[in-house]
Design an enzyme around this catalytic site. Structure first.
Site, PDB file in Angstrom:
ATOM      1  N   SER A  27       0.810  -1.217   0.000  1.00  0.00           N
ATOM      2  CA  SER A  27       0.000   0.000   0.000  1.00  0.00           C
ATOM      3  C   SER A  27       0.844   1.268   0.000  1.00  0.00           C
ATOM      4  CB  SER A  27      -0.938   0.005   1.208  1.00  0.00           C
ATOM      5  OG  SER A  27      -1.857  -1.066   1.139  1.00  0.00           O
ATOM      6  N   HIS A  31      -0.059   3.618   4.417  1.00  0.00           N
ATOM      7  CA  HIS A  31      -0.955   4.264   3.462  1.00  0.00           C
ATOM      8  C   HIS A  31      -0.723   5.775   3.460  1.00  0.00           C
ATOM      9  CE1 HIS A  31      -2.859   0.435   4.414  1.00  0.00           C
ATOM     10  NE2 HIS A  31      -3.629   0.550   3.351  1.00  0.00           N
TER      11      HIS A  31
END
Length: 303
Positions: free
Chosen positions: A187, A250
C-alpha cells in the site's frame, strides 16, 4: 467571476474540439498511408493515456515519441512477485481469516516485524506479503490500473523511484507512529503512485479532469476509501486469534507521492536532475529517513 468561468469553459471546449479534429485527421492520414488498423489503435491508446496522465502542454511531446519500448516491466514484474508470494503462503500455510494474518505469514522473513528491525531488508520486502485476498486484490488492481499508464508515459525508472520511495516511507513511518505493530502489503508504494498522480491532476485540474472524467475519479476515490476501511479494520478490529497490522504506510506513502511523486510526474519532458523541486523533495525525504533511523536506534519503544 461568471464571465471568467464561461471563458474558461469555452476555452476548454475549443481545446477538446481541436483534439478530436486532430484525431480524425491523423486516423485519415494513417488510412491513406496504409498504416493499418493496429497502428491506429495503438495511437488511440497512447492518446487516451496522454489525456489521463499529462497536462495539455505535454501531450504533443508524448505523442510524438510514444511507444511501448520498453513496456511497463516494473509494475508488471512487482505485481507478479507480490502475487507469487501471496500464493506461496496461501498454499503452504492457508490463511484462517481472509482479512487478517496467520502464524505462517507472521513468521515470514519478508514481513516487517518490530522485533526484527535490525534485518533492514524487511523495511522494503514487507511489500511482497499481504494480509488476505481482498488486500492483495485491492493493491494489484490499483497499481496495475494506475501504474501501467504511468509507466507508459514516464517509464519504469521514474515509476519505480516513486513506488519504492512510498514503500520505504511507509515502513519507516510505521516504525515511528505504530512501533509495536507488524506491517505487510504494497500500500505504501500504491499510495505513492496515487499521491503523485492526483497532485498532478489537482495542479492541472482544468486540463486533466475533463479528459479523465469525474466518474472515473469518483470510482478511484471509492476504492481508496474501501481500502482505508479494511486497513483500519485490520488495525483496530481484528479477531482474538488475529494480529493487528499498521496502516501508517498508506498515509506515509501518500505523502511521499505528493512530494517526490508529484515532482517526478510533473517533469515529463524535462531533465529531472536539473529541476530544483526534485532536489528539495529528495532532501526533505532523506531528512525524514535519517530521523526515522535515529528514532529506531535510540528512541523506539520496540527496543
Amino acid at each position: 467571476m461568471a464571465a471568467v468561468h464561461d471563458l474558461e469553459m469555452e476555452s476548454m471546449n475549443l481545446n477538446m474540439g481541436r483534439e478530436m479534429k486532430e484525431e480524425l485527421e491523423e486516423e485519415e492520414k494513417m488510412r491513406e498511408d496504409g498504416g493499418g488498423k493496429d497502428r491506429a489503435k495503438s495511437k488511440k491508446v497512447h492518446r487516451i493515456v496522454s489525456k489521463w496522465m499529462l497536462p495539455e502542454k505535454s501531450r504533443g511531446t508524448y505523442l510524438e515519441r510514444a511507444n511501448c519500448f520498453p513496456p511497463p516491466v516494473f509494475i508488471i514484474s512487482i505485481s507478479l512477485a507480490e502475487l507469487a508470494v501471496f500464493i506461496y503462503y496461501a498454499v503452504w500455510k492457508p490463511q484462517k481469516q481472509w482479512i487478517t494474518l496467520d502464524t505462517g505469514i507472521l513468521e515470514s522473513p519478508f514481513i516487517y516485524s518490530p522485533e526484527k528491525r535490525e534485518e533492514a531488508w524487511r523495511f522494503i520486502s514487507y511489500m511482497l506479503v499481504h494480509a488476505g485476498v481482498q488486500h492483495i486484490l485491492g493493491n494489484l488492481c490499483m497499481q496495475l490500473v494506475l501504474g501501467i499508464p504511468l509507466e507508459m508515459v514516464h517509464k519504469g525508472l521514474r515509476v519505480g523511484l516513486v513506488y519504492l520511495a512510498g514503500v520505504i516511507a511507509g515502513s519507516l513511518a510505521s516504525s515511528i507512529f505504530d512501533p509495536l505493530r507488524y506491517l505487510v502489503g504494497a500500500s505504501g508504494g500504491v499510495y505513492a503512485l496515487m499521491g503523485g498522480y492526483f497532485m498532478n491532476v489537482l495542479v492541472n485540474f482544468q486540463e486533466m479532469i475533463p479528459a479523465f472524467g469525474i466518474f472515473r475519479l469518483l470510482i478511484i476515490i471509492l476504492i481508496i476509501v474501501l481500502d482505508m476501511g479494511f486497513a483500519l479494520y485490520r488495525r483496530f478490529f481484528v479477531p482474538e486469534d488475529g494480529s493487528p497490522v499498521s496502516f501508517a504506510a498508506h498515509i506515509a506513502g501518500g505523502f511521499a507521492g505528493m512530494s517526490i511523486g508529484y515532482t517526478v510526474f510533473s517533469c515529463f519532458d524535462k531533465a529531472l536532475l536539473k529541476d530544483p523541486r526534485f532536489w528539495i523533495a529528495i532532501a526533505a525525504y532523506l531528512a525524514c529517513v535519517l530521523f526515522a533511523v535515529f528514532f529506531n536506534i535510540f528512541l523506539s519503544p520496540a527496543n
